[in-house]
Design a protein around this motif. Structure first.
Motif, PDB file in Angstrom:
ATOM      1  N   MET A 135       0.664  -1.101   0.026  1.00  0.00           N
ATOM      2  CA  MET A 135       0.052   0.016   0.033  1.00  0.00           C
ATOM      3  C   MET A 135       0.876   1.353   0.024  1.00  0.00           C
ATOM      4  O   MET A 135       1.939   1.424   0.898  1.00  0.00           O
ATOM      5  N   ALA A 136       0.612   2.202  -0.961  1.00  0.00           N
ATOM      6  CA  ALA A 136       1.551   3.245  -1.017  1.00  0.00           C
ATOM      7  C   ALA A 136       0.804   4.373  -1.488  1.00  0.00           C
ATOM      8  O   ALA A 136      -0.094   4.254  -2.466  1.00  0.00           O
ATOM      9  N   ASN A 137       0.449   5.583  -0.950  1.00  0.00           N
ATOM     10  CA  ASN A 137      -0.471   6.763  -1.541  1.00  0.00           C
ATOM     11  C   ASN A 137       0.339   7.471  -2.417  1.00  0.00           C
ATOM     12  O   ASN A 137       1.771   7.846  -2.326  1.00  0.00           O
ATOM     13  N   LEU A 138      -0.274   7.553  -3.661  1.00  0.00           N
ATOM     14  CA  LEU A 138       0.273   8.282  -4.842  1.00  0.00           C
ATOM     15  C   LEU A 138      -0.569   9.407  -4.893  1.00  0.00           C
ATOM     16  O   LEU A 138      -1.649   9.550  -5.181  1.00  0.00           O
ATOM     17  N   LEU A 139       0.158  10.640  -5.076  1.00  0.00           N
ATOM     18  CA  LEU A 139      -0.586  11.958  -5.631  1.00  0.00           C
ATOM     19  C   LEU A 139       0.287  12.455  -6.950  1.00  0.00           C
ATOM     20  O   LEU A 139       1.302  12.291  -7.060  1.00  0.00           O
ATOM     21  N   TRP A 140      -0.721  12.694  -7.826  1.00  0.00           N
ATOM     22  CA  TRP A 140      -0.161  13.200  -9.260  1.00  0.00           C
ATOM     23  C   TRP A 140      -0.666  14.575  -9.379  1.00  0.00           C
ATOM     24  O   TRP A 140      -2.122  14.614  -9.458  1.00  0.00           O
ATOM     25  N   LEU A 141       0.116  15.468  -9.751  1.00  0.00           N
ATOM     26  CA  LEU A 141      -0.391  16.836 -10.098  1.00  0.00           C
ATOM     27  C   LEU A 141       0.164  17.032 -11.443  1.00  0.00           C
ATOM     28  O   LEU A 141       1.286  16.544 -12.148  1.00  0.00           O
ATOM     29  N   GLN A 142      -0.402  18.069 -12.198  1.00  0.00           N
ATOM     30  CA  GLN A 142       0.081  18.570 -13.265  1.00  0.00           C
ATOM     31  C   GLN A 142       0.420  20.209 -13.315  1.00  0.00           C
ATOM     32  O   GLN A 142      -0.531  20.676 -13.039  1.00  0.00           O
ATOM     33  N   GLY A 143       1.515  20.538 -13.915  1.00  0.00           N
ATOM     34  CA  GLY A 143       1.861  22.099 -13.999  1.00  0.00           C
ATOM     35  C   GLY A 143       1.568  22.434 -15.224  1.00  0.00           C
ATOM     36  O   GLY A 143       0.496  22.302 -16.033  1.00  0.00           O
ATOM     37  N   GLY A 144       2.746  22.800 -16.146  1.00  0.00           N
ATOM     38  CA  GLY A 144       2.640  23.584 -17.232  1.00  0.00           C
ATOM     39  C   GLY A 144       2.930  22.121 -18.141  1.00  0.00           C
ATOM     40  O   GLY A 144       3.795  21.706 -18.913  1.00  0.00           O
ATOM     41  N   ALA A 145       1.435  21.640 -18.422  1.00  0.00           N
ATOM     42  CA  ALA A 145       1.660  20.128 -18.967  1.00  0.00           C
ATOM     43  C   ALA A 145       0.697  19.820 -20.292  1.00  0.00           C
ATOM     44  O   ALA A 145      -0.220  21.121 -20.520  1.00  0.00           O
ATOM     45  N   CYS A 146       0.663  19.040 -20.855  1.00  0.00           N
ATOM     46  CA  CYS A 146      -0.137  18.712 -22.024  1.00  0.00           C
ATOM     47  C   CYS A 146      -0.874  17.642 -21.686  1.00  0.00           C
ATOM     48  O   CYS A 146      -1.751  17.009 -22.617  1.00  0.00           O
ATOM     49  N   SER A 147      -0.691  16.846 -20.777  1.00  0.00           N
ATOM     50  CA  SER A 147      -1.452  15.604 -20.185  1.00  0.00           C
ATOM     51  C   SER A 147      -0.805  14.249 -21.118  1.00  0.00           C
ATOM     52  O   SER A 147      -1.507  13.397 -20.886  1.00  0.00           O
ATOM     53  N   GLY A 148       0.016  14.527 -21.724  1.00  0.00           N
ATOM     54  CA  GLY A 148       0.683  13.579 -22.594  1.00  0.00           C
ATOM     55  C   GLY A 148       1.121  12.392 -21.956  1.00  0.00           C
ATOM     56  O   GLY A 148       0.998  11.449 -21.997  1.00  0.00           O
ATOM     57  N   ASN A 149       1.721  12.775 -20.544  1.00  0.00           N
ATOM     58  CA  ASN A 149       2.127  11.471 -19.926  1.00  0.00           C
ATOM     59  C   ASN A 149       1.300  10.941 -19.180  1.00  0.00           C
ATOM     60  O   ASN A 149       1.346   9.546 -18.726  1.00  0.00           O
ATOM     61  N   THR A 150       0.219  11.531 -18.866  1.00  0.00           N
ATOM     62  CA  THR A 150      -1.013  10.814 -18.114  1.00  0.00           C
ATOM     63  C   THR A 150      -1.397   9.952 -19.188  1.00  0.00           C
ATOM     64  O   THR A 150      -2.061   8.743 -19.155  1.00  0.00           O
ATOM     65  N   MET A 151      -1.943  10.415 -20.473  1.00  0.00           N
ATOM     66  CA  MET A 151      -2.320   9.773 -21.463  1.00  0.00           C
ATOM     67  C   MET A 151      -1.365   8.525 -21.858  1.00  0.00           C
ATOM     68  O   MET A 151      -1.902   7.405 -21.946  1.00  0.00           O
ATOM     69  N   SER A 152      -0.341   8.731 -21.705  1.00  0.00           N
ATOM     70  CA  SER A 152       0.712   7.551 -22.139  1.00  0.00           C
ATOM     71  C   SER A 152       0.595   6.514 -20.849  1.00  0.00           C
ATOM     72  O   SER A 152       0.475   5.156 -21.296  1.00  0.00           O
ATOM     73  N   PHE A 153       0.485   7.025 -19.779  1.00  0.00           N
ATOM     74  CA  PHE A 153       0.506   5.912 -18.486  1.00  0.00           C
ATOM     75  C   PHE A 153      -0.768   5.280 -18.619  1.00  0.00           C
ATOM     76  O   PHE A 153      -0.847   4.292 -18.371  1.00  0.00           O
ATOM     77  N   LEU A 154      -1.709   5.749 -19.248  1.00  0.00           N
ATOM     78  CA  LEU A 154      -3.352   5.088 -19.413  1.00  0.00           C
ATOM     79  C   LEU A 154      -3.187   4.130 -20.355  1.00  0.00           C
ATOM     80  O   LEU A 154      -3.974   3.312 -20.595  1.00  0.00           O
TER      81      LEU A 154
END
Lengths: 532, 320
Positions: B1-20
């Motif tokens: 069990m590990a708590n993970l928090l993900w935030l985006q700054g000056g981003a395009c969401s491309g890494n999130t899309m890649s992650f998915l």
């Protein structure tokens, strides 16, 4: 006189990029709204004075969600500026790449971003609630897990063409970089088949594509719904029934006027692309539909205007064509809801004013008899719109997902049309000039304007779908489409305004192209709300 | 069990899309099989408004143990260092980043924007963007050269535009399964397990490189993209041709020159006129040579390679 409560929601979340919304609520109904986009990255400024092809590298990175659509625009913009010839294989390969990205987005958006809200406690008294939680709960819901996982498959086709998704730059002026082999084509065909037999038919439709494609009218749809439990219990059938049960057809309508640039240029009709020749060369025709007068007209880039009176740019208060924009950001971006409060500009049509962009808009345009006789026509959603008494956030969702089946068929068609021994690229001659490229990203109308002078970019301007939808008030103080769609939204519990989330998310706003979001710290805030 | 928090700054969401796009494990598997508790994510998080703020504040105060803080996008510091051009949940994003990084056991930067500044930091860098611990090749970045998270590691940099989903999920799984101590990083804080080899390693056009057979134009199935089309595969650290993209391919396999997006200089030459998809040369010799090769050695090697090139090297090897 009723008291007005002002609610600042920051961030709204799950809208791809963060969105801040301020709403005034009177007697439980939204009476005024402001949408703020809160990130400035300055892509247009970065592109100035760069290599003419820099847009192919930079603009897909404006948005990692619809990067292929940006790449499409960037490539066609240079094609028109450089007066290239594009071989038919390349037109098909660009179309297929964009379709693959769109097919990815359908389940990812529906389950990952939107349907989660069906599990909100507000709906606990609905007879559909328990089932909604079982299907749509984040990460663990049966449909959520299938939908989010399957969304990674269609872009495998993109990878076979461009090496990876997101962020390949395989579309270039004069064609594409790839030259797929037979195995790339058969593999792509198999991936499509997997998408269909694993999710699209069994989970989403509960029937074959062929059966679904027989639905041409609202009445046909209702008959389909009643025809078998498999239809009624599919995710589409279930969502339709629950949506009506919880009243999603009662609000979220918006401005009632719609734009599509049209998309998927025909491989035999757009090989010598020009700005003027684009409309007649598209498979999916573009246009503007005005719901009030029930009229369709063609759309042209020359009608587009941006206004920055309420946006954080210092470029005067007049409506400006993108070729004449200078992108000068103000240095101090304090939100002022009577003045400037967003990084998004207000986009309008010079005659028709503010327009909604997106899959719903595309279907409203697809139902028109305008355009060329050979172009795609589909009257279903327009018929639903008329039978159901106008737009709503419910219909916006149905329209978006309805398109999935059509995109699937277009992907099949691209794969069937490739001629493996024919060219994929014709080397163009670089030259100065003005260009324009447009398409429909899954979430709506997208276009790029480029001016190349002395071998470098003099001006590059982008209007993204979200710029149309999430824009602030314009020079006449007219609200933007999402702001307008929020007005009239019933808020059952102001400490949990899930309805605001529904409306904002139904546009699938993608603020990363436009910007981002935040809370202005102005006015009173009501604390604590959850959407689930 | 590990708590993970993900935030985006000056981003395009491309890494999130890649992650998915991840498959082993998928984003859902991370939650259901590996006990990753996603506290919030901009695209996937359930909470909105003040409830997001509360999660962030609880992480900062230590009320919620923040095991992994993932940041995507640049740290926007404009205007004038205030960060007001990227506000989030009521304040400048840069202030959240500073405080959450201090509270986190591991800080992971995903994608070029968070690692080096990427596209937004390209000249003239209008948003005054910085990477978490670098700005291009310059050390320090937003958090400073000396920053170490509670684990003792600096910001773990997973570069790429975007980062490959496997590079992200495997690092998260390593942390979640108690292998955080095995994460060895290079001088740019990149996990060596991924970034010691080159993009060229495993490229199907390698034989064309060896015999100096060039792809002279796009849309060719044969030929190496390094000689004419600006490919940076021999100079770029990444496993793009070992761990394929979307389980299928890589840019160079498909015919697109590597842009060097896992290196701090991306986009190279600041996209100046004449530099995009064109190899920069001096008297016919590429300015940037395969890593560790000098000009003399290169000329000798290519001369010999050309003489030795077999006939098949000039044919369409990956025939229709």
């Amino acid at each position: 006189m009723s008291a007005v409560q002002t609610l600042d929601i920051s961030p709204v979340g799950r809208v791809e990029g963060d969105l801040d919304v301020r709403v005034d609520i009177t007697d439980g109904v939204v009476t005024n709204a402001w949408t703020s986009a809160e990130l400035f990255r300055g892509f247009e400024i970065i592109l100035r004075d760069k290599d003419p092809q820099a847009g192919l590298v930079v603009t897909p990175r404006a948005c990692g969600i619809c990067g292929a659509s940006h790449l499409t625009c960037a490539a066609w913009a240079l094609d028109t500026a450089w007066a290239t010839e594009v071989p038919r294989n390349a037109i098909l390969a660009r179309n297929l790449g964009q379709i693959a990205e769109s097919l990815q987005s359908q389940p990812r958006y529906f389950y990952g971003l939107y349907a989660i809200d069906m599990t909100n406690k507000k709906y606990r008294n609905s007879k559909f609630y328990e089932e909604a939680c079982k299907r749509f709960a984040p990460f663990t819901g049966t449909s959520y897990e299938l939908g989010v996982t399957i969304s990674g498959k269609p872009v495998e086709i993109y990878a076979l063409l461009g090496g990876q998704w997101p962020h390949s730059s395989y579309m270039v002026p004069g064609g594409v970089m790839c030259a797929p082999t037979l195995t790339d084509i058969t593999r792509s065909r198999s991936i499509l088949e997997y998408f269909k037999t694993t999710w699209l038919e069994p989970a989403w439709l509960g029937c074959s594509l062929e059966r679904y494609e027989q639905i041409k009218t609202y009445d046909d749809f209702m008959a389909w719904l009643d025809e078998s439990p498999a239809h009624a219990n599919s995710d589409l059938g279930f969502y339709w029934r629950m949506g009506l049960d919880i009243g999603l057809d009662k609000y979220g309508g918006g401005v009632g006027k719609y734009i599509s640039w049209g998309y998927l240029p025909h491989e035999d009709k757009y090989q010598k692309p020009t700005i003027d020749g684009r409309n007649a060369a598209l498979i999916m025709k573009g246009g503007v539909y005005d719901g009030k007068t029930d009229t369709h007209v063609l759309m042209d880039q020359k009608y587009a205007r941006e206004n920055v009176m309420h946006a954080w740019y210092d470029e005067g208060d007049n409506d400006t064509h993108p070729f004449d924009r200078t992108t000068r950001a103000v240095s101090k971006n304090t939100p002022d809801f009577n003045g400037k409060y967003s990084w998004s500009t207000a986009v309008s049509h010079v005659d028709s004013g503010r327009l909604e962009a997106g899959p719903f808009a595309r279907q409203m345009v697809a139902g028109g008899q305008h355009g060329e006789a050979w172009q795609h026509y589909d009257g279903l959603i327009l018929d639903m719109y008329k039978k159901m008494g106008g737009p709503s956030l419910h219909l916006r969702q149905i329209a978006r997902m309805h398109e999935t089946i059509k995109l699937y068929r277009q992907a099949e068609r691209c794969l069937a049309e490739f001629r493996l021994n024919d060219p994929w690229y014709i080397k163009p001659k670089e030259r100065d000039g003005r260009g324009w490229g447009a398409t429909e990203a899954i979430r709506g109308a997208l276009c790029h304007w480029i001016e190349v002078k002395d071998g470098k970019i003099k001006n590059y301007q982008i209007i993204a779908p979200t710029t149309w939808n999430v824009g602030p008030r314009d020079g006449q103080n007219i609200r933007g489409p999402i702001e307008e769609a929020l007005v009239g939204t019933p808020i059952a519990d102001p400490t949990d305004p899930v309805e605001v989330g529904h409306v904002a998310r139904s546009f699938d706003s993608c603020l990363v192209c436009t910007v981002h979001a935040h809370d202005g710290k102005t006015g009173k805030e009501l604390a604590r709300f959850r959407t689930a | 069990m590990a708590n993970l928090l993900w935030l985006q700054g000056g981003a395009c969401s491309g890494n999130t899309m890649s992650f998915l796009n991840a498959e082993e494990p998928s984003a859902c598997d991370l939650v259901t099989d590996f006990g990753i508790n996603v506290l919030w994510h901009p695209s996937l998080g359930v909470e909105l408004g003040d409830n997001v703020k509360k999660i962030l504040l609880d992480c900062i105060s230590g009320k919620i143990a923040l095991d992994i803080f993932v940041f995507e996008g640049t740290v926007v510091t404009a205007p004038n260092g205030t960060g007001e051009w990227n506000r989030f949940a009521g304040r400048a994003m840069q202030d959240w980043v500073r405080e959450l990084s201090k509270a986190a056991t591991y800080v992971v930067a995903v994608g070029d924007c968070a690692t080096w500044g990427g596209i937004p930091a390209t000249a003239p860098n209008p948003s005054e963007s910085r990477g978490m611990q670098f700005l291009k090749r310059e050390k320090g970045g937003f958090l400073g050269d000396g920053f170490k998270s509670k684990s003792g590691l600096p910001v773990v940099n997973i570069p790429g535009c975007p980062a490959h989903p496997d590079w992200i999920t495997q690092i998260v799984v390593a942390i979640a399964t108690g292998r955080g101590a095995d994460i060895a990083v290079d001088e740019f804080h990149r996990p060596k397990t991924f970034f010691q080899s080159f993009t060229q390693t495993g490229c199907t056009r390698n034989m064309h490189f060896a015999y100096k057979v060039s792809a002279t134009e796009f849309g060719q199935r044969k030929g190496c993209l390094f000689y004419d089309l600006g490919c940076r595969g021999p100079m770029t650290h990444s496993p793009c041709n070992r761990i394929l993209w979307n389980r299928q391919s890589s840019k160079t396999r498909a015919g697109m020159p590597c842009l060097g997006c896992t290196e701090p200089e991306f986009p190279f030459f600041d996209l100046a006129p004449g530099t995009v998809f064109k190899t920069q040369t001096v008297m016919g010799v590429p300015k940037d040579l395969p890593l560790g090769v000098d000009k003399k050695g290169y000329i000798a090697l290519t001369g010999a390679a050309k003489n030795a090139a077999p006939a098949w090297a000039e044919q369409d090897l990956f025939v229709v």
